[in-house]
Design a protein around this motif. Structure first.
Motif, PDB file in Angstrom:
ATOM      1  N   LYS A 141      33.788  39.527  42.495  1.00 44.08           N
ATOM      2  CA  LYS A 141      34.572  39.257  41.335  1.00 44.08           C
ATOM      3  C   LYS A 141      33.595  39.293  40.366  1.00 44.08           C
ATOM      4  O   LYS A 141      33.895  39.977  39.188  1.00 44.08           O
ATOM      5  CB  LYS A 141      35.196  37.800  41.441  1.00 44.08           C
ATOM      6  CG  LYS A 141      36.096  37.763  40.230  1.00 44.08           C
ATOM      7  CD  LYS A 141      36.879  36.288  40.303  1.00 44.08           C
ATOM      8  CE  LYS A 141      37.390  35.795  39.061  1.00 44.08           C
ATOM      9  NZ  LYS A 141      38.149  34.770  38.879  1.00 44.08           N
ATOM     10  N   PHE A 152      40.628  39.109  37.213  1.00 48.59           N
ATOM     11  CA  PHE A 152      41.491  39.113  38.240  1.00 48.59           C
ATOM     12  C   PHE A 152      40.945  38.212  39.405  1.00 48.59           C
ATOM     13  O   PHE A 152      39.883  37.923  39.578  1.00 48.59           O
ATOM     14  CB  PHE A 152      41.865  40.192  38.780  1.00 48.59           C
ATOM     15  CG  PHE A 152      40.755  41.081  39.513  1.00 48.59           C
ATOM     16  CD1 PHE A 152      39.999  41.799  38.600  1.00 48.59           C
ATOM     17  CD2 PHE A 152      40.674  41.061  40.710  1.00 48.59           C
ATOM     18  CE1 PHE A 152      38.991  42.670  39.164  1.00 48.59           C
ATOM     19  CE2 PHE A 152      39.469  41.636  41.444  1.00 48.59           C
ATOM     20  CZ  PHE A 152      38.664  42.541  40.422  1.00 48.59           C
ATOM     21  N   ASN A 153      41.780  37.524  40.153  1.00 46.91           N
ATOM     22  CA  ASN A 153      41.345  36.708  41.141  1.00 46.91           C
ATOM     23  C   ASN A 153      41.604  37.476  42.696  1.00 46.91           C
ATOM     24  O   ASN A 153      42.327  38.239  42.861  1.00 46.91           O
ATOM     25  CB  ASN A 153      42.384  35.424  41.677  1.00 46.91           C
ATOM     26  CG  ASN A 153      42.211  34.632  40.363  1.00 46.91           C
ATOM     27  OD1 ASN A 153      40.947  34.594  39.729  1.00 46.91           O
ATOM     28  ND2 ASN A 153      43.082  33.972  39.977  1.00 46.91           N
ATOM     29  N   VAL A 193      43.417  47.214  40.638  1.00 47.75           N
ATOM     30  CA  VAL A 193      43.872  46.552  39.572  1.00 47.75           C
ATOM     31  C   VAL A 193      43.520  47.166  38.608  1.00 47.75           C
ATOM     32  O   VAL A 193      42.530  47.397  37.932  1.00 47.75           O
ATOM     33  CB  VAL A 193      43.087  45.270  39.698  1.00 47.75           C
ATOM     34  CG1 VAL A 193      43.946  44.291  38.884  1.00 47.75           C
ATOM     35  CG2 VAL A 193      43.083  44.699  41.165  1.00 47.75           C
ATOM     36  N   GLN A 222      51.669  41.702  37.885  1.00 48.38           N
ATOM     37  CA  GLN A 222      51.615  40.029  37.893  1.00 48.38           C
ATOM     38  C   GLN A 222      50.566  39.960  36.720  1.00 48.38           C
ATOM     39  O   GLN A 222      49.506  40.635  36.735  1.00 48.38           O
ATOM     40  CB  GLN A 222      51.268  39.732  39.289  1.00 48.38           C
ATOM     41  CG  GLN A 222      51.333  38.281  39.543  1.00 48.38           C
ATOM     42  CD  GLN A 222      51.140  37.897  40.892  1.00 48.38           C
ATOM     43  OE1 GLN A 222      50.832  38.560  41.822  1.00 48.38           O
ATOM     44  NE2 GLN A 222      51.073  36.571  41.060  1.00 48.38           N
ATOM     45  N   TYR A 227      48.815  46.147  40.258  1.00 43.07           N
ATOM     46  CA  TYR A 227      48.191  46.171  41.565  1.00 43.07           C
ATOM     47  C   TYR A 227      48.794  47.390  42.352  1.00 43.07           C
ATOM     48  O   TYR A 227      49.907  47.583  42.505  1.00 43.07           O
ATOM     49  CB  TYR A 227      48.526  44.823  42.212  1.00 43.07           C
ATOM     50  CG  TYR A 227      47.733  43.538  41.594  1.00 43.07           C
ATOM     51  CD1 TYR A 227      46.649  43.121  42.161  1.00 43.07           C
ATOM     52  CD2 TYR A 227      48.387  42.910  40.426  1.00 43.07           C
ATOM     53  CE1 TYR A 227      45.858  41.999  41.431  1.00 43.07           C
ATOM     54  CE2 TYR A 227      47.630  41.856  40.114  1.00 43.07           C
ATOM     55  CZ  TYR A 227      46.543  41.619  40.553  1.00 43.07           C
ATOM     56  OH  TYR A 227      46.148  40.232  39.996  1.00 43.07           O
ATOM     57  N   PHE A 245      47.174  38.576  47.717  1.00 48.53           N
ATOM     58  CA  PHE A 245      46.614  38.946  46.413  1.00 48.53           C
ATOM     59  C   PHE A 245      47.737  38.131  45.486  1.00 48.53           C
ATOM     60  O   PHE A 245      47.247  37.562  44.494  1.00 48.53           O
ATOM     61  CB  PHE A 245      46.620  40.404  45.869  1.00 48.53           C
ATOM     62  CG  PHE A 245      45.292  40.860  46.138  1.00 48.53           C
ATOM     63  CD1 PHE A 245      44.408  41.014  45.124  1.00 48.53           C
ATOM     64  CD2 PHE A 245      44.696  41.366  47.312  1.00 48.53           C
ATOM     65  CE1 PHE A 245      43.138  41.626  44.988  1.00 48.53           C
ATOM     66  CE2 PHE A 245      43.402  41.948  47.454  1.00 48.53           C
ATOM     67  CZ  PHE A 245      42.802  41.791  46.273  1.00 48.53           C
ATOM     68  N   LYS A 246      49.078  38.132  45.750  1.00 49.28           N
ATOM     69  CA  LYS A 246      50.018  37.823  44.930  1.00 49.28           C
ATOM     70  C   LYS A 246      50.058  36.138  44.905  1.00 49.28           C
ATOM     71  O   LYS A 246      49.893  35.712  43.998  1.00 49.28           O
ATOM     72  CB  LYS A 246      51.338  38.077  45.577  1.00 49.28           C
ATOM     73  CG  LYS A 246      51.799  39.541  45.155  1.00 49.28           C
ATOM     74  CD  LYS A 246      53.233  39.616  45.943  1.00 49.28           C
ATOM     75  CE  LYS A 246      53.464  41.298  45.737  1.00 49.28           C
ATOM     76  NZ  LYS A 246      54.626  41.756  46.627  1.00 49.28           N
ATOM     77  N   SER A 249      46.718  35.199  42.375  1.00 57.04           N
ATOM     78  CA  SER A 249      46.940  35.411  41.188  1.00 57.04           C
ATOM     79  C   SER A 249      47.603  34.289  40.261  1.00 57.04           C
ATOM     80  O   SER A 249      48.400  33.901  40.827  1.00 57.04           O
ATOM     81  CB  SER A 249      47.668  36.803  40.943  1.00 57.04           C
ATOM     82  OG  SER A 249      46.874  37.712  41.588  1.00 57.04           O
TER      83      SER A 249
END
Lengths: 249, 176
Positions: A141, A152-153, A193, A222, A227, A245-246, A249
């Motif tokens: 990251k 983004f995470n 992303v 999101q 994504y 991922f959802k 985030s």
């Protein structure tokens, strides 16, 4: 005439196929041997002529478009009955105007799917698919800081079958984005992303994945980011990674 | 689409016509995407997709026709060029050297043509060519050598023929 010692090696020398040490020795020989250097020049000219002549054919633009569309979503087979075509033509005439807007959007979606699939395939085909090689999300990251105009995470992968291989920068619609590669049971999955507002093509969640596509794909928006998760892994695997991922985030 | 232009160019040289080349490239991409799971990450993608194209060509109608006319053991046999049916007039029409080279490449038997093009045009290494064509590296080298020798001989003959025709033409002009 080529000298006996040089004749056998000359083509390998010009093709760059001699081992390094032998290449140096032979290079010195060619520079000092008049007949070898003259023949090397002739052969080199022939190589260049073949190279130019061999790149003669280029595909038609229409053919390129056809293959792109074919890859994005395979066309349905027609039923081959004349009256059905007539009825279909009538229906098309009636609803054509109404459909044109929808088809335009759908075509854009197909194009986006095609580009995402291309990015996925081309990256995996590359000798160095990732620029930051790490399974640690806290390494991957921060690598994107200063490279892309958003943050983004990345999900925690403990107790999951997925493993992070690394990431790289990528572009879609001339917009910079992040490309992450994950592994699940020897299948490679790409996660892209991008900033939603930067993409020219507006997309609905989960509207992209064509039924007959060779890859499974999921997309959603999101937090202002778009994504894409794509790969040849099973649909449940793609869905599981998307859910991770959802949740992150 | 990765390698699209290059694959089309190679397909066109193999099939010798636009329609078959387009069919071949399209089928190659469909097969490549369907079978992408068989591609091993870290192996040579270019060799993999060219191999699909070539295998598809070999099983196509055009490919079968071509391979049926190839000697059973071409590596052992000295390559003989087909008898030239060109007349001095047709050679005179074919003036430029690049056209001579094009026709000389086109006249090569398919196994020499494909090896030569992968080496010179696609700039593949001998190892990559071996992987693409599923043949040993030694066979790649012998095919390349034969292809180049044949090409040189072919061009030499054509150019000599041209010169002779030019001399005849000059003599005719002087006589007029």
């Amino acid at each position: 005439m080529v000298c006996e010692s040089g004749n056998a090696k000359l083509d390998m020398y010009l093709d760059g196929e001699l081992p390094e040490a032998e290449m140096r020795t032979f290079d010195a020989h060619v520079r000092s041997c008049h007949s070898c250097s003259a023949d090397a020049l002739t052969r080199l000219q022939m190589k260049r002529t073949i190279q130019v002549a061999g790149r003669r054919f280029t595909p038609r633009a229409e053919f390129r478009r056809r293959v792109q569309q074919d890859i994005a979503h395979k066309p349905q087979r027609s039923l081959g009955l004349g009256w059905m075509f007539a009825v279909a033509a009538g229906v098309i005439l009636v609803v054509g105007a109404l459909m044109s807007t929808y088809m335009g959007t759908r075509s854009d979606r197909g194009q986006v799917f095609s580009e995402i699939a291309d990015l996925h395939v081309a990256t995996l085909a590359s000798a160095s698919p990732v620029d930051v090689i790490s399974a640690d999300r806290h390494t991957v990251k921060p690598w994107f800081q200063g490279k892309i105009p958003f943050a983004f995470n990345l999900p925690e992968l403990q107790n999951s079958e997925f493993s992070l291989l690394g990431g790289r920068m990528t572009y879609l619609d001339q917009t910079p984005g992040a490309h992450l590669i994950y592994d699940v049971r020897k299948h490679h999955i790409s996660v892209f992303v991008f900033q939603e507002q930067s993409l020219r093509t507006k997309l609905d969640d989960n509207s992209l994945s064509p039924k007959k596509a060779p890859f499974n794909m999921e997309t959603w928006s999101q937090g202002g980011l778009r994504y894409f998760v794509i790969g040849d892994a099973s649909a449940p695997d793609i869905d599981s990674l998307a859910k991770l991922f959802k949740a992150a985030s | 689409m990765p390698l699209f232009d290059q694959l089309y160019n190679f397909a066109r040289w193999l099939t010798r016509n636009t329609e078959d080349a387009e069919d071949l490239v399209q089928e190659t991409y469909v097969k490549a995407l369907k079978g992408f799971s068989s591609f091993q990450l870290g192996t040579n993608f270019r060799a993999w997709i060219y191999r699909i194209l070539r295998n598809t060509f070999l099983t196509s109608r055009t490919g079968l026709r071509v391979t049926m006319t190839v000697p059973l053991d071409p590596e052992q046999d000295a390559l003989e060029l087909a008898v030239e049916n060109e007349t001095p007039e047709t050679i005179l029409m074919d003036r430029s050297n690049s056209q001579l080279v094009l026709s000389a490449i086109d006249d090569l038997p398919v196994q020499y043509r494909e090896t030569l093009l992968l080496c010179e045009v696609e700039e593949m290494s001998y190892q990559e060519i071996a992987e693409t064509l599923c043949i040993p590296v030694g066979t790649v080298m012998s095919r390349l050598s034969r292809a180049r020798r044949t090409l040189r001989a072919h061009l030499g003959r054509k150019l000599q023929g041209e010169e002779a025709v030019m001399e005849v033409a000059k003599g005719t002009n002087h006589g007029l």
